[in-house]
Design a protein around this motif. Structure first.
Motif, PDB file in Angstrom:
ATOM      1  N   SER A  95     -38.764  -4.239  45.942  1.00 18.41           N
ATOM      2  CA  SER A  95     -39.280  -5.440  46.591  1.00 18.41           C
ATOM      3  C   SER A  95     -39.964  -5.077  47.896  1.00 18.41           C
ATOM      4  CB  SER A  95     -38.143  -6.434  46.857  1.00 18.41           C
ATOM      5  OG  SER A  95     -38.656  -7.581  47.506  1.00 18.41           O
ATOM      6  N   SER A  96     -41.082  -5.716  48.139  1.00 18.82           N
ATOM      7  CA  SER A  96     -41.801  -5.470  49.392  1.00 18.82           C
ATOM      8  C   SER A  96     -41.049  -6.025  50.591  1.00 18.82           C
ATOM      9  CB  SER A  96     -43.213  -6.081  49.326  1.00 18.82           C
ATOM     10  OG  SER A  96     -43.173  -7.500  49.356  1.00 18.82           O
ATOM     11  N   ASN A  97     -39.930  -6.734  50.362  1.00 23.22           N
ATOM     12  CA  ASN A  97     -39.223  -7.306  51.514  1.00 23.22           C
ATOM     13  C   ASN A  97     -38.496  -6.269  52.366  1.00 23.22           C
ATOM     14  OD1 ASN A  97     -36.893  -6.840  49.986  1.00 23.22           O
ATOM     15  ND2 ASN A  97     -36.395  -9.009  49.711  1.00 23.22           N
ATOM     16  N   VAL A  98     -38.518  -4.997  51.964  1.00 30.84           N
ATOM     17  CA  VAL A  98     -38.020  -3.938  52.848  1.00 30.84           C
ATOM     18  C   VAL A  98     -39.155  -3.429  53.749  1.00 30.84           C
ATOM     19  CG1 VAL A  98     -38.463  -1.992  51.268  1.00 30.84           C
ATOM     20  CG2 VAL A  98     -36.605  -1.838  52.938  1.00 30.84           C
ATOM     21  N   TYR A  99     -40.393  -3.846  53.468  1.00 29.31           N
ATOM     22  CA  TYR A  99     -41.567  -3.386  54.218  1.00 29.31           C
ATOM     23  C   TYR A  99     -42.116  -4.472  55.144  1.00 29.31           C
ATOM     24  CZ  TYR A  99     -41.924   0.968  51.587  1.00 29.31           C
ATOM     25  OH  TYR A  99     -41.689   2.219  51.066  1.00 29.31           O
ATOM     26  N   THR A 100     -41.237  -5.232  55.763  1.00 34.17           N
ATOM     27  CA  THR A 100     -41.691  -6.357  56.580  1.00 34.17           C
ATOM     28  C   THR A 100     -42.341  -5.937  57.903  1.00 34.17           C
ATOM     29  OG1 THR A 100     -39.421  -6.583  57.400  1.00 34.17           O
ATOM     30  CG2 THR A 100     -40.107  -8.052  55.610  1.00 34.17           C
ATOM     31  N   ARG A 101     -42.362  -4.655  58.196  1.00 38.88           N
ATOM     32  CA  ARG A 101     -43.079  -4.181  59.380  1.00 38.88           C
ATOM     33  C   ARG A 101     -44.506  -3.767  59.048  1.00 38.88           C
ATOM     34  NH1 ARG A 101     -38.671  -1.113  63.302  1.00 38.88           N
ATOM     35  NH2 ARG A 101     -37.091  -2.748  63.148  1.00 38.88           N
ATOM     36  N   PHE A 102     -44.882  -3.992  57.794  1.00 38.43           N
ATOM     37  CA  PHE A 102     -46.221  -3.624  57.333  1.00 38.43           C
ATOM     38  C   PHE A 102     -46.848  -4.808  56.609  1.00 38.43           C
ATOM     39  CE2 PHE A 102     -43.607   0.176  57.457  1.00 38.43           C
ATOM     40  CZ  PHE A 102     -44.398   1.082  58.153  1.00 38.43           C
ATOM     41  N   SER A 103     -48.160  -4.816  56.552  1.00 34.80           N
ATOM     42  CA  SER A 103     -48.856  -5.830  55.770  1.00 34.80           C
ATOM     43  C   SER A 103     -48.609  -5.576  54.284  1.00 34.80           C
ATOM     44  CB  SER A 103     -50.360  -5.764  56.052  1.00 34.80           C
ATOM     45  OG  SER A 103     -50.913  -4.578  55.476  1.00 34.80           O
ATOM     46  N   LEU A 104     -48.971  -6.534  53.446  1.00 32.58           N
ATOM     47  CA  LEU A 104     -48.789  -6.346  52.008  1.00 32.58           C
ATOM     48  C   LEU A 104     -49.631  -5.190  51.490  1.00 32.58           C
ATOM     49  CD1 LEU A 104     -47.663  -7.090  49.280  1.00 32.58           C
ATOM     50  CD2 LEU A 104     -49.404  -8.878  49.089  1.00 32.58           C
ATOM     51  N   LEU A 105     -50.871  -5.086  51.928  1.00 27.82           N
ATOM     52  CA  LEU A 105     -51.727  -3.992  51.463  1.00 27.82           C
ATOM     53  C   LEU A 105     -51.156  -2.638  51.886  1.00 27.82           C
ATOM     54  CD1 LEU A 105     -55.284  -5.475  52.138  1.00 27.82           C
ATOM     55  CD2 LEU A 105     -54.042  -5.368  49.969  1.00 27.82           C
ATOM     56  N   ILE A 141     -45.512   2.110  48.986  1.00 26.11           N
ATOM     57  CA  ILE A 141     -44.650   2.098  47.793  1.00 26.11           C
ATOM     58  C   ILE A 141     -45.229   3.017  46.718  1.00 26.11           C
ATOM     59  CG2 ILE A 141     -43.870   0.622  45.883  1.00 26.11           C
ATOM     60  CD1 ILE A 141     -43.597  -1.636  48.018  1.00 26.11           C
ATOM     61  N   HIS A 142     -46.542   2.985  46.571  1.00 25.06           N
ATOM     62  CA  HIS A 142     -47.206   3.895  45.624  1.00 25.06           C
ATOM     63  C   HIS A 142     -46.930   5.351  45.990  1.00 25.06           C
ATOM     64  CE1 HIS A 142     -50.285   5.643  43.061  1.00 25.06           C
ATOM     65  NE2 HIS A 142     -50.852   6.187  44.131  1.00 25.06           N
ATOM     66  N   HIS A 143     -47.044   5.691  47.260  1.00 23.63           N
ATOM     67  CA  HIS A 143     -46.832   7.066  47.708  1.00 23.63           C
ATOM     68  C   HIS A 143     -45.366   7.490  47.595  1.00 23.63           C
ATOM     69  CE1 HIS A 143     -50.888   7.979  48.881  1.00 23.63           C
ATOM     70  NE2 HIS A 143     -50.957   6.944  49.691  1.00 23.63           N
ATOM     71  N   ARG A 181     -20.532  -2.684  49.116  1.00 25.39           N
ATOM     72  CA  ARG A 181     -19.258  -2.049  49.432  1.00 25.39           C
ATOM     73  C   ARG A 181     -18.257  -3.109  49.887  1.00 25.39           C
ATOM     74  NH1 ARG A 181     -20.319   1.517  53.856  1.00 25.39           N
ATOM     75  NH2 ARG A 181     -21.282   2.898  52.322  1.00 25.39           N
ATOM     76  N   GLY A 182     -17.074  -3.093  49.272  1.00 21.71           N
ATOM     77  CA  GLY A 182     -16.002  -3.983  49.685  1.00 21.71           C
ATOM     78  C   GLY A 182     -16.310  -5.456  49.516  1.00 21.71           C
ATOM     79  N   HIS A 183     -17.179  -5.801  48.561  1.00 26.16           N
ATOM     80  CA  HIS A 183     -17.548  -7.198  48.281  1.00 26.16           C
ATOM     81  C   HIS A 183     -18.202  -7.892  49.475  1.00 26.16           C
ATOM     82  CE1 HIS A 183     -15.605  -7.083  44.368  1.00 26.16           C
ATOM     83  NE2 HIS A 183     -14.528  -6.565  44.936  1.00 26.16           N
ATOM     84  N   LYS A 184     -18.735  -7.099  50.412  1.00 27.08           N
ATOM     85  CA  LYS A 184     -19.458  -7.671  51.547  1.00 27.08           C
ATOM     86  C   LYS A 184     -20.925  -7.852  51.180  1.00 27.08           C
ATOM     87  CE  LYS A 184     -15.939  -7.651  54.387  1.00 27.08           C
ATOM     88  NZ  LYS A 184     -15.310  -8.924  54.817  1.00 27.08           N
ATOM     89  N   HIS A 185     -21.485  -9.011  51.510  1.00 23.95           N
ATOM     90  CA  HIS A 185     -22.866  -9.287  51.146  1.00 23.95           C
ATOM     91  C   HIS A 185     -23.817  -8.587  52.108  1.00 23.95           C
ATOM     92  CE1 HIS A 185     -26.157 -12.427  49.967  1.00 23.95           C
ATOM     93  NE2 HIS A 185     -26.421 -11.203  49.544  1.00 23.95           N
ATOM     94  N   TYR A 186     -23.963  -7.291  51.870  1.00 15.68           N
ATOM     95  CA  TYR A 186     -24.904  -6.472  52.632  1.00 15.68           C
ATOM     96  C   TYR A 186     -25.529  -5.506  51.648  1.00 15.68           C
ATOM     97  CZ  TYR A 186     -26.923  -3.741  56.440  1.00 15.68           C
ATOM     98  OH  TYR A 186     -27.806  -3.109  57.290  1.00 15.68           O
ATOM     99  N   HIS A 187     -26.853  -5.590  51.495  1.00 18.94           N
ATOM    100  CA  HIS A 187     -27.552  -4.816  50.478  1.00 18.94           C
ATOM    101  C   HIS A 187     -27.668  -3.351  50.896  1.00 18.94           C
ATOM    102  CE1 HIS A 187     -29.634  -8.320  48.189  1.00 18.94           C
ATOM    103  NE2 HIS A 187     -28.521  -8.750  48.778  1.00 18.94           N
ATOM    104  N   LEU A 188     -27.015  -2.485  50.149  1.00 19.57           N
ATOM    105  CA  LEU A 188     -27.027  -1.050  50.417  1.00 19.57           C
ATOM    106  C   LEU A 188     -27.910  -0.318  49.408  1.00 19.57           C
ATOM    107  CD1 LEU A 188     -23.185  -0.538  50.971  1.00 19.57           C
ATOM    108  CD2 LEU A 188     -24.938  -0.590  52.758  1.00 19.57           C
ATOM    109  N   ILE A 189     -28.356   0.860  49.786  1.00 17.02           N
ATOM    110  CA  ILE A 189     -29.085   1.727  48.860  1.00 17.02           C
ATOM    111  C   ILE A 189     -28.138   2.149  47.740  1.00 17.02           C
ATOM    112  CG2 ILE A 189     -30.214   3.990  48.637  1.00 17.02           C
ATOM    113  CD1 ILE A 189     -31.064   3.645  51.596  1.00 17.02           C
ATOM    114  N   PRO A 190     -28.590   2.121  46.491  1.00 20.26           N
ATOM    115  CA  PRO A 190     -27.727   2.564  45.389  1.00 20.26           C
ATOM    116  C   PRO A 190     -27.106   3.935  45.666  1.00 20.26           C
ATOM    117  CG  PRO A 190     -29.686   1.558  44.495  1.00 20.26           C
ATOM    118  CD  PRO A 190     -29.886   1.622  45.990  1.00 20.26           C
ATOM    119  N   ASP A 245     -39.650   3.724  53.677  1.00 15.70           N
ATOM    120  CA  ASP A 245     -40.038   4.816  52.782  1.00 15.70           C
ATOM    121  C   ASP A 245     -38.822   5.658  52.405  1.00 15.70           C
ATOM    122  OD1 ASP A 245     -42.654   3.976  52.956  1.00 15.70           O
ATOM    123  OD2 ASP A 245     -43.284   5.574  54.320  1.00 15.70           O
ATOM    124  N   GLY A 246     -38.002   5.975  53.407  1.00 13.43           N
ATOM    125  CA  GLY A 246     -36.805   6.764  53.129  1.00 13.43           C
ATOM    126  C   GLY A 246     -35.866   6.041  52.193  1.00 13.43           C
ATOM    127  N   ALA A 247     -35.683   4.740  52.416  1.00  9.29           N
ATOM    128  CA  ALA A 247     -34.807   3.944  51.554  1.00  9.29           C
ATOM    129  C   ALA A 247     -35.356   3.873  50.134  1.00  9.29           C
ATOM    130  CB  ALA A 247     -34.644   2.547  52.139  1.00  9.29           C
TER     131      ALA A 247
END
Length: 283
Positions: A6-16, A22-24, A222-231, A266-268
């Motif tokens: 999802s592009s919602n991890v890239y909110t510091r960048f424009s969509l383009l 994401i392609h790179h 982790r621990g049923h806490k609603h915080y989205h972690l990297i797989p 990018d790292g995520a």
């Protein structure tokens, strides 16, 4: 199964810029956030939409889903509600607020057609003060009915995403909505992490919704806490999840939704893909 992010991890960048990054990172698909700062569906111009289409084509990128879960870009209409994420919602007790969200969602459907996405995800919104859950549910059903009339004509599937704290917050409530409509154009945008937070058995939940799943949101918990972690950073047994998806013949996208990592998207993105590629269920 095919992976997207999802592009919602890239909110510091424009969509383009997000599409390029994401392609790179090695992806051939992404989910597009239909909200600030990527797309304001009610304001996006024909030229802007075509720019996105051209870049997707140039980079050989597909769109897994249009994420219409939040609508901060149209929030001013509901600014006195006290809710800043899910309003204006499809279950709001004020008709003018619901109509704004319906128009926003219809425009997301148009963008799905333009960008080659087969589905748009939505949420119910919350029960705010003065809006009893029974009444809110009636408003939600009416809103979805209107959206489906628009979506069916354009061959776009609508996927309801349930989430802790919302009017539709668990699998049983999502099942009720599905049974209310029971049509091919309406299904579930299944967020595996939300099911984990709620303590729902993941394999059984996948098998329960089966062909009704329009898209998968994937993150670790982790621990049923609603915080989205990297797989790989939480408790979810992903091999069992993938086996369940394979058992139902799921052939759509698995979309990473790891928005808390906007400091290093990018790292995520790379770490999420690298972890899931350890399993032998991709093609």
């Amino acid at each position: 199964m095919r992976y997207a992010i999802s592009s919602n991890v890239y909110t510091r960048f424009s969509l383009l810029e997000s599409i390029e990054r994401i392609h790179h990172c090695g992806y051939s698909a992404l989910e597009i956030l239909a909200d600030f700062p990527h797309v304001s569906p009610l304001d996006v111009t024909y030229h802007e939409a075509k720019q996105v289409s051209r870049l997707l084509e140039q980079r050989g990128m597909s769109v897994s889903n249009i994420n219409a879960n939040t609508a901060v870009c149209v929030f001013p209409l509901a600014q006195n509600s006290g809710e800043t994420i899910f309003e204006p919602s499809l279950c709001n007790r004020k008709e003018e607020v619901r109509l704004q969200r319906i128009r926003y969602t219809e425009r997301c459907i148009d963008l799905a057609v333009e960008w080659g996405a087969s589905c748009v995800s939505i949420t119910s919104g919350k029960c705010l003060a003065g809006n009893h859950p029974d009444q809110a549910y009636e408003f939600l059903v009416d809103s979805i009915s209107r959206i489906l009339q628009y979506a069916e004509k354009r061959n776009i599937r609508i996927g309801m995403e349930y989430e802790p704290g919302l009017l539709i917050e668990n699998a049983n409530e999502a099942q009720r909505v599905l049974e209310t409509f029971d049509c091919n154009s309406f299904g579930i945008n299944l967020d595996i992490g939300h099911a984990e937070v709620l303590g729902e058995p993941l394999a059984e939940t996948i098998q329960r919704f089966n062909e009704k799943i329009t898209n998968i949101h994937l993150e670790d918990i982790r621990g049923h806490k609603h915080y989205h972690l990297i797989p790989g950073e939480g408790d979810i047994h992903f091999e069992a999840v993938l086996e369940a998806l394979q058992s139902i013949g799921y052939d759509r996208y698995i979309t990473f939704e790891i928005y808390p990592y906007s400091d290093d998207p990018d790292g995520a993105a790379k770490r999420a893909l690298a972890h899931m590629m350890n399993y032998n269920y991709t093609h």
